[in-house]
Write a protein that holds these residues in place. Structure first.
Motif, PDB file in Angstrom:
ATOM      1  N   PRO A 136       0.832  -1.200   0.000  1.00  0.00           N
ATOM      2  CA  PRO A 136       0.000   0.000   0.000  1.00  0.00           C
ATOM      3  C   PRO A 136       0.877   1.266   0.000  1.00  0.00           C
ATOM      4  CG  PRO A 136      -0.724  -1.536   1.698  1.00  0.00           C
ATOM      5  CD  PRO A 136       0.567  -2.046   1.169  1.00  0.00           C
ATOM      6  N   TYR A 137       0.397   2.293  -0.686  1.00  0.00           N
ATOM      7  CA  TYR A 137       1.160   3.522  -0.868  1.00  0.00           C
ATOM      8  C   TYR A 137       0.383   4.688  -0.270  1.00  0.00           C
ATOM      9  CZ  TYR A 137       3.392   7.491  -3.248  1.00  0.00           C
ATOM     10  OH  TYR A 137       4.021   8.660  -3.527  1.00  0.00           O
ATOM     11  N   GLU A 138       1.035   5.421   0.624  1.00  0.00           N
ATOM     12  CA  GLU A 138       0.361   6.603   1.174  1.00  0.00           C
ATOM     13  C   GLU A 138       0.754   7.827   0.362  1.00  0.00           C
ATOM     14  OE1 GLU A 138      -0.482   7.480   5.570  1.00  0.00           O
ATOM     15  OE2 GLU A 138       1.081   8.937   5.060  1.00  0.00           O
ATOM     16  N   THR A 139      -0.250   8.494  -0.189  1.00  0.00           N
ATOM     17  CA  THR A 139       0.020   9.673  -1.009  1.00  0.00           C
ATOM     18  C   THR A 139       0.404  10.841  -0.096  1.00  0.00           C
ATOM     19  OG1 THR A 139      -2.248  10.485  -0.915  1.00  0.00           O
ATOM     20  CG2 THR A 139      -1.731   8.918  -2.677  1.00  0.00           C
ATOM     21  N   PRO A 140       0.938  11.935  -0.677  1.00  0.00           N
ATOM     22  CA  PRO A 140       1.329  13.065   0.177  1.00  0.00           C
ATOM     23  C   PRO A 140       0.169  13.583   1.025  1.00  0.00           C
ATOM     24  CG  PRO A 140       2.224  13.335  -2.028  1.00  0.00           C
ATOM     25  CD  PRO A 140       1.315  12.138  -2.080  1.00  0.00           C
ATOM     26  N   ASN A 141      -1.068  13.411   0.566  1.00  0.00           N
ATOM     27  CA  ASN A 141      -2.209  13.910   1.342  1.00  0.00           C
ATOM     28  C   ASN A 141      -2.889  12.812   2.152  1.00  0.00           C
ATOM     29  OD1 ASN A 141      -3.063  12.917  -1.208  1.00  0.00           O
ATOM     30  ND2 ASN A 141      -5.025  13.948  -0.994  1.00  0.00           N
ATOM     31  N   GLY A 142      -2.217  11.694   2.355  1.00  0.00           N
ATOM     32  CA  GLY A 142      -2.711  10.711   3.307  1.00  0.00           C
ATOM     33  C   GLY A 142      -3.650   9.657   2.754  1.00  0.00           C
ATOM     34  N   CYS A 143      -3.898   9.670   1.442  1.00  0.00           N
ATOM     35  CA  CYS A 143      -4.722   8.610   0.859  1.00  0.00           C
ATOM     36  C   CYS A 143      -3.869   7.343   0.728  1.00  0.00           C
ATOM     37  CB  CYS A 143      -5.246   9.024  -0.511  1.00  0.00           C
ATOM     38  SG  CYS A 143      -6.476  10.336  -0.395  1.00  0.00           S
ATOM     39  N   VAL A 144      -4.501   6.217   0.907  1.00  0.00           N
ATOM     40  CA  VAL A 144      -3.755   4.962   0.849  1.00  0.00           C
ATOM     41  C   VAL A 144      -4.200   4.171  -0.371  1.00  0.00           C
ATOM     42  CG1 VAL A 144      -3.111   2.854   2.054  1.00  0.00           C
ATOM     43  CG2 VAL A 144      -3.534   4.955   3.366  1.00  0.00           C
ATOM     44  N   TYR A 145      -3.302   4.074  -1.357  1.00  0.00           N
ATOM     45  CA  TYR A 145      -3.579   3.244  -2.532  1.00  0.00           C
ATOM     46  C   TYR A 145      -3.370   1.803  -2.093  1.00  0.00           C
ATOM     47  CZ  TYR A 145      -3.176   7.449  -5.562  1.00  0.00           C
ATOM     48  OH  TYR A 145      -3.337   8.661  -6.170  1.00  0.00           O
ATOM     49  N   ASP A 146      -4.436   1.019  -2.156  1.00  0.00           N
ATOM     50  CA  ASP A 146      -4.410  -0.312  -1.545  1.00  0.00           C
ATOM     51  C   ASP A 146      -3.481  -1.283  -2.253  1.00  0.00           C
ATOM     52  OD1 ASP A 146      -6.193  -0.074  -3.662  1.00  0.00           O
ATOM     53  OD2 ASP A 146      -7.689  -1.411  -2.805  1.00  0.00           O
ATOM     54  N   SER A 147      -3.574  -1.345  -3.578  1.00  0.00           N
ATOM     55  CA  SER A 147      -2.744  -2.283  -4.334  1.00  0.00           C
ATOM     56  C   SER A 147      -2.764  -1.866  -5.791  1.00  0.00           C
ATOM     57  CB  SER A 147      -3.282  -3.721  -4.194  1.00  0.00           C
ATOM     58  OG  SER A 147      -4.606  -3.796  -4.691  1.00  0.00           O
ATOM     59  N   GLY A 148      -1.897  -2.432  -6.575  1.00  0.00           N
ATOM     60  CA  GLY A 148      -1.859  -2.103  -7.993  1.00  0.00           C
ATOM     61  C   GLY A 148      -0.538  -2.518  -8.605  1.00  0.00           C
ATOM     62  N   ASN A 149      -0.503  -2.515  -9.922  1.00  0.00           N
ATOM     63  CA  ASN A 149       0.739  -2.807 -10.640  1.00  0.00           C
ATOM     64  C   ASN A 149       0.647  -2.150 -12.015  1.00  0.00           C
ATOM     65  OD1 ASN A 149       2.993  -3.817 -11.896  1.00  0.00           O
ATOM     66  ND2 ASN A 149       2.726  -5.906 -11.121  1.00  0.00           N
ATOM     67  N   TYR A 150       0.969  -0.860 -12.037  1.00  0.00           N
ATOM     68  CA  TYR A 150       0.786  -0.099 -13.273  1.00  0.00           C
ATOM     69  C   TYR A 150       1.730  -0.542 -14.389  1.00  0.00           C
ATOM     70  CZ  TYR A 150      -1.356   2.658  -9.504  1.00  0.00           C
ATOM     71  OH  TYR A 150      -2.055   3.046  -8.393  1.00  0.00           O
ATOM     72  N   PRO A 151       3.009  -0.848 -14.071  1.00  0.00           N
ATOM     73  CA  PRO A 151       3.883  -1.320 -15.165  1.00  0.00           C
ATOM     74  C   PRO A 151       3.353  -2.605 -15.805  1.00  0.00           C
ATOM     75  CG  PRO A 151       5.205  -0.661 -13.271  1.00  0.00           C
ATOM     76  CD  PRO A 151       3.775  -0.658 -12.822  1.00  0.00           C
ATOM     77  N   ALA A 152       2.789  -3.488 -14.995  1.00  0.00           N
ATOM     78  CA  ALA A 152       2.252  -4.736 -15.561  1.00  0.00           C
ATOM     79  C   ALA A 152       1.058  -4.440 -16.457  1.00  0.00           C
ATOM     80  CB  ALA A 152       1.843  -5.695 -14.437  1.00  0.00           C
ATOM     81  N   MET A 153       0.266  -3.437 -16.070  1.00  0.00           N
ATOM     82  CA  MET A 153      -0.878  -3.058 -16.905  1.00  0.00           C
ATOM     83  C   MET A 153      -0.395  -2.486 -18.232  1.00  0.00           C
ATOM     84  SD  MET A 153      -3.342  -1.364 -14.010  1.00  0.00           S
ATOM     85  CE  MET A 153      -4.829  -1.257 -15.004  1.00  0.00           C
ATOM     86  N   LEU A 154       0.682  -1.704 -18.160  1.00  0.00           N
ATOM     87  CA  LEU A 154       1.220  -1.114 -19.389  1.00  0.00           C
ATOM     88  C   LEU A 154       1.717  -2.222 -20.324  1.00  0.00           C
ATOM     89  CD1 LEU A 154       2.040   1.374 -21.035  1.00  0.00           C
ATOM     90  CD2 LEU A 154       4.158   1.489 -19.718  1.00  0.00           C
ATOM     91  N   ASP A 155       2.422  -3.190 -19.743  1.00  0.00           N
ATOM     92  CA  ASP A 155       2.905  -4.315 -20.558  1.00  0.00           C
ATOM     93  C   ASP A 155       1.747  -5.041 -21.215  1.00  0.00           C
ATOM     94  OD1 ASP A 155       5.537  -3.920 -20.093  1.00  0.00           O
ATOM     95  OD2 ASP A 155       5.708  -5.396 -18.461  1.00  0.00           O
ATOM     96  N   LYS A 156       0.711  -5.285 -20.399  1.00  0.00           N
ATOM     97  CA  LYS A 156      -0.432  -6.047 -20.917  1.00  0.00           C
ATOM     98  C   LYS A 156      -1.148  -5.276 -22.022  1.00  0.00           C
ATOM     99  CE  LYS A 156      -3.816  -9.296 -19.777  1.00  0.00           C
ATOM    100  NZ  LYS A 156      -4.016 -10.437 -18.905  1.00  0.00           N
TER     101      LYS A 156
END
Lengths: 157, 803, 168
Positions: free
Chosen positions: B398-418
């Motif tokens: 999980p990634y906390e954005t500068p304003n405190g939002c928590v991105y739960d999961s993801g894989n953007y490079p894999a999406m780009l490849d796909k």
């Protein structure tokens, strides 16, 4: 949407006479194309009923016409507002009169028509040519009414 | 056998393919009156007088309503805004002034719609036209006021600042300045217009059948607006013909049908909006202008900081706004890892249709902006679009954005490849280079986007600290009916998303039965008591809130069923198993033929309870569960906190070619990759992706609400607005990846809005096609006239500078 | 306005006789009654929907004498003596039409509001062309808007129904 028109035409009548005609709603209004009726509310304001329509869709519209500016014998200007088929329009019309060379009067006119509502969306593209045609008819009628020989003076617009 | 993850035929389809649905306008009834609303042709005008006498005299007219009736019987709708915008007087009808073209001026109830329309034409309204303010920057000057009583057009201003922006700019290798960007006005225009049937009963209650898509919220505003206790307003929906957020504030107009019913002694009154009315006055998506944008980058093209001012045009009334001024910050840095951000957010009213949440609401405006920033920087620094993204993507979750939002999961490079693989990237890249050498305008664009789902309503406090909202919730009731049928009642009020089907899949798995054995009630009804203030279909949350409520209710029901069956079968609860026997769904003692079916269980509780001899008093087989996601109240001062629970992602790639003669953007290939975590029903999820993609393509190349200088809406009919048709869509290669959310019980992420991915993608592709011609795409609308304009007046010199 | 001069209730009603889904109906209606209003309000067949006011969306598509017609753009009086087929007439003896089944199986509908009109246009297409290409399918439903599905699954459904109908 807004449409601005202007042009000029000349009439045989002398300037004062032309002014008196153009500055009197009772004389001026019947020259409007498809004029049906005029009901004066006071010296300066009247409700003009005109027939309007496109194709088979026909109806009447009431235009409230007010003499807004009078500077005898050089200028007369009207404001009008009315509604038609769920839409509204406002118009400003002015006539500036100059003595023409060799007698008669040169009338410089300007019109500013603003339309609001359904008609603009439905028929916006049609309004300009229709308005243009109606203005030509109005100019022809004014020339005819103010000319001793019943018209045939030069006009541009 | 698990039903979740499969695509059984939708329960909803049985009635809909037969034409047996019940959309609001399908409600017919003897003696029902029809309401027609007279609307202002002007965008801004003073109302001098209204003469309704001729209309009232027309035979068949039951009543005419004007601002007077509204003042007598209504209170202005509550506004979410802070003062002074909180004092905007929002009534169902205009009183003394018109604020936008299409604002209701009077309403006629008559025996037929035709008569009501005839009567409306007889109403004489005397207006004095006023100059209109139609541009947000003009509006912010406060020279022409939309609402005189609040003394300003500004409805909100706030600065979102995180990290050390100035330091990052001081240390930057490159600073890219972008003069002005603009996100255009459009909406998803559901095929079913707004509608309601209202009855003001003799008991002083009001019954509504309607198609509002956030009924839990609507009821809380409608009741006080009508000066009624909340309990006295019943809101019901059945089939809803698409909403996409656009039906959130149709309660404003629903009140008119109620007032007409009241005025006619309680006759039922139907209001069915006409398409032109919908286009004029049912709500447009937020239009946003971005000025003074500056981007700091390091030598490798990694964005280190961003500063900008955003100007949101909310139209004539705030209503759901200025929430958009906070909602965008759910995705503040988009999919990118920059930590230093300063965005000044502003909003103003103008003399245009009020805005309404629209699929991707406020987040896609931010995401489009960020994608434009990334592509413009990439183009100017000579870094390819894919590389630019790989340099900047967030990769650790999980990634906390500068304003405190928590991105739960993801894989953007894999999406780009796909997506590249689906598209056949190398082939199209070669085609592009070849075509360019022949002088053609061909471009490839990438759009990465987020569909943040399940709002933390605490973010409303960032907008207005006095608002008593936070968290989120959804309710579900599950019970066994007399015949043992499993009946599920939702609070979600769907509009085409197949909630009946998805809910039945979850229940079927929990009870180890078939989805066909589960009855999910259609629609929504406050009389069912299955609602909370957050109930509704909006903000991409059903898969989390709705299904968590269903799942929780199943646990409670199963506990009761185990207790009861254990008592009846004289067995230990842990020895019981759920399943289907010869007499239908049952509980059985494992390894034996001792079983009890659902009818028997239900009958004991409902009809035959002496058998229990006073035992198991707490077993009702009728349980309600409310799911509450784990949220905290955000820090209002710092504008910091987790604003949404899940972050579905989309990555699209388009290949376009600009027709040199018509300036039409032709899409040669299109790939869409989706990640909504664990997929509950692949067919439904795929359908949502497709729908959102086509909406976005339509918005990018065809659909816009255009006003002229007088405030006339020039695209007020479908024939002018031209919603996208089967002839205008490309083939879409679809794929998905699954990064399960750690924050939902089922790993699912809310989805369906699609984050406006095609807008970002099409802007990027057109820019790639025209960059060589000196063009920067600065507007989200790339219709042929706009592209023509760009080609005639290349803007790169003025639109962007690199330092 | 013209409507004040001749109030609607003073205009004599006209008699129309229309066969809908195999059953004949005779009604007296206002001359301005649209065919879609006749079907929905007079006959209470509300499967046929209204989505716009400029003949763009196709939600009101029915078959009149076998031809697809947007029933919002025709007066009931113009359909006098005609034979109308609406979505309610597609199911025969409890058997769904292959198009209905295919739309459900291929998820060719979400909210279902466009579906009745979409089914009728599809039927007209397949009656004229048993094996349409995807391009022909796109063209066949170009007058029918769907705001939910993005059309893709509708193409698939029509292809599947065409295959099914060719087998029958």
């Amino acid at each position: 949407m807004g449409i601005k028109f202007n042009g000029e035409f000349s009439v045989d009548a002398p300037r004062q006479e032309a002014y008196e005609f153009l500055a009197d709603p009772r004389k001026f209004a019947p020259c409007l194309p498809t004029y049906e009726n005029l009901e004066m509310k006071n010296e300066r304001t009247g409700d003009v009923t005109v027939k309007v329509g496109v194709g088979k869709i026909r109806g009447s519209a009431v235009v409230e016409l007010t003499l807004k500016d009078e500077q005898p014998p050089s200028r007369a200007a009207y404001d009008g507002k009315g509604k038609i088929m769920g839409s509204a329009f406002n118009m400003a019309t002015s006539f500036d009169l100059e003595e023409a060379e060799g007698g008669g009067t040169l009338v410089k006119w300007a019109g500013d028509l603003s339309m609001f509502g359904k008609l603009v969306a439905l028929a916006g593209g049609l309004i300009r040519p229709i308005a243009k045609k109606d203005i030509k008819r109005l100019v022809d009628a004014l020339q005819a009414a103010m000319s001793t020989d019943g018209g045939a003076s030069s006009a541009t617009g | 056998m698990s039903w979740v993850g499969k695509s059984p035929r939708r329960k909803e389809d049985d009635r809909l393919i037969r034409g047996q649905g019940l959309f609001t306008d399908d409600e017919l009834g003897e003696g029902m009156l029809q309401l027609y609303i007279l609307r202002s042709p002007y965008a801004h005008a003073k109302i001098n007088s209204i003469d309704t006498s001729a209309a009232e005299a027309l035979p068949g007219v039951a009543c005419v309503l004007t601002g007077k009736d509204v003042l007598e019987h209504c209170d202005p709708y509550m506004q979410l805004a802070l003062e002074p915008a909180a004092n905007i007087q929002d009534y169902p009808l205009a009183r003394d002034k018109i604020h936008f073209q299409g604002e209701p001026v009077a309403a006629v109830a008559a025996e037929t719609v035709g008569l009501a329309m005839d009567a409306a034409e007889l109403i004489d309204v005397d207006y004095d036209m006023l100059d209109a303010v139609l541009d947000v920057e003009e509006a912010l000057k406060d020279e022409i006021l939309v609402h005189d009583n609040i003394g300003t057009n500004r409805t909100w201003q706030g600065v979102y600042e995180y990290g050390d922006v100035d330091k990052a700019f001081a240390e930057a290798a490159h600073v890219v300045k972008i003069d002005r960007l603009h996100f255009h006005r459009y909406s998803s225009t559901p095929l079913e217009n707004n509608a309601c049937v209202a009855e003001w009963t003799r008991q002083g209650t009001v019954e509504f059948l309607c198609n509002n898509n956030f009924p839990g919220f609507a009821k809380q505003l409608l009741a006080p607006g009508l000066r009624l206790p909340i309990e006295n307003v019943r809101v019901r929906t059945y089939d809803v013909g698409g909403a996409f957020g656009n039906k959130i504030w149709n309660y404003v107009y629903m009140a008119l049908a109620a007032l007409a019913s009241r005025k006619t002694g309680g006759r039922r009154v139907k209001w069915a909006e006409i398409r032109t009315e919908h286009m004029l006055a049912a709500g447009h998506g937020n239009e946003r202008t971005y000025v003074d944008t500056e981007v700091a980058l390091d030598k490798d093209g990694v964005i280190t900081a961003l500063r900008s001012r955003h100007l949101d045009d909310c139209g004539a009334y705030t209503r759901y706004e200025p929430l958009g001024c906070v909602i965008f910050s759910q995705v503040l840095p988009a999919t990118y890892k920059l930590r230093n951000i300063r965005i000044e957010m502003n909003q103003a009213v103008t003399n245009k249709c009020p805005v309404v949440p629209n699929r991707g609401y406020s987040r896609m405006q931010q995401l489009w902006f960020m994608e434009r920033v990334v592509d413009i920087c990439g183009q100017e620094l000579g870094i390819p679009a894919d590389e630019m993204r790989l340099n900047n993507y967030i990769t650790d979750f999980p990634y906390e954005t500068p304003n405190g939002c928590v991105y739960d999961s993801g894989n953007y490079p894999a999406m780009l490849d796909k997506a590249k693989e689906l598209l056949d990237w190398d082939k199209w890249a070669a085609y592009r280079d070849q075509a360019r050498s022949e002088g053609k305008h061909v471009g490839i664009g990438i759009g990465t986007t987020l569909d943040s789902g399940t709002n933390n309503f605490g973010q409303a406090q960032i907008m207005n600290p006095h608002l008593p909202f936070s968290g989120n919730s959804e309710a579900c009731i599950i019970r066994l009916d007399f015949d043992g049928a499993v009946v599920v009642t939702l609070g979600t009020g769907p509009s085409g998303q197949g909630h009946e089907t998805s809910a039945s899949q979850v229940v079927a798995d929990e009870l180890n039965i078939d989805p066909s054995m589960v009855t999910v009630r259609s629609g929504f009804d406050t009389n069912w008591n299955t609602f909370v203030g957050h109930s509704g279909s909006y903000a991409s949350q059903f898969a989390v809130t709705g299904l968590s409520a269903v799942h929780g209710a199943c646990q409670k029901l199963k506990t009761e069923m185990r207790k009861l069956a254990g008592f009846l079968l004289e067995a230990a609860e842990e020895d019981l198993e759920f399943g289907v026997g010869e007499e239908g769904p049952q509980l059985k003692v494992k390894g034996t033929d001792k079983a009890v079916n659902y009818w028997y269980l239900s009958n004991i509780v409902n009809n035959n309870n002496a058998v229990l001899q006073g035992a198991l008093e707490d077993v009702t087989l009728n349980v309600r569960h409310v799911y509450r996601p784990p949220f905290n109240v955000p820090d209002v001062e710092k504008k910091f906190g987790n604003l949404t629970l899940t972050y579905a992602a989309q990555l699209h790639i388009a290949v376009v070619e600009i027709d040199p003669a018509t300036c039409r953007v032709n899409t040669l290939a299109y790939a869409a990759v989706d990640d909504c975590g664990t997929v509950i029903n692949p067919q439904i999820a795929h359908g949502q992706v497709h729908g959102a993609t086509v909406h976005g393509i339509g918005a990018a190349i065809m659909e816009a609400f255009d006003y002229d200088e007088g405030g006339n809406l020039l695209t007020a009919t479908f024939s002018d607005y031209c919603p996208i048709t089967s002839m205008n869509i490309p083939d879409i290669a679809y794929g998905n990846i699954e990064t399960p959310s750690p924050f939902s019980y089922n790993g699912a992420k809310g989805m369906g809005e699609g984050g406006g991915a095609p807008l970002h993608t099409m802007s990027a592709a057109v820019q790639d096609a025209l960059h060589g011609a000196g063009v920067i795409v600065t507007d989200s609308f790339v219709s042929p006239p706009r592209v023509y304009e760009l080609l005639q007046n290349p803007n790169r010199e003025t639109a962007v500078s690199v330092g | 306005m013209s409507t004040t001069e001749t109030a609607a209730q003073d205009i004599p009603k006209v008699a129309v006789e229309i066969t809908v889904n195999g059953q004949s109906y005779r009604r007296e209606v206002e001359p301005r009654t649209l065919l879609v209003q006749f079907i929905r309000e007079e006959l209470r067949l509300t499967g046929t929907h209204i989505g716009c006011d400029t003949t763009y969306c196709g939600a009101c598509t029915i078959l009149l004498d076998g031809e697809p017609v947007k029933s919002c753009t025709m007066l009931a009086a113009q359909a006098d003596g005609g034979e109308v087929l609406t979505v309610e007439g597609l199911e025969k003896d409890g058997e769904l039409h292959p198009l209905q089944t295919a739309f459900s199986e291929h998820h060719g509908l979400q909210c279902g509001y466009c579906t009745p009109g979409m089914l009728m246009s599809s039927l007209a297409l397949l009656q004229n062309n048993a094996s349409p290409t995807e391009k022909q399918i796109r063209k066949g439903i170009q007058g029918n808007l769907c705001r939910c599905t993005g059309y893709h699954n509708i193409f698939k459904a029509i292809e599947a129904a065409a295959a099914e109908m060719r087998e029958d």
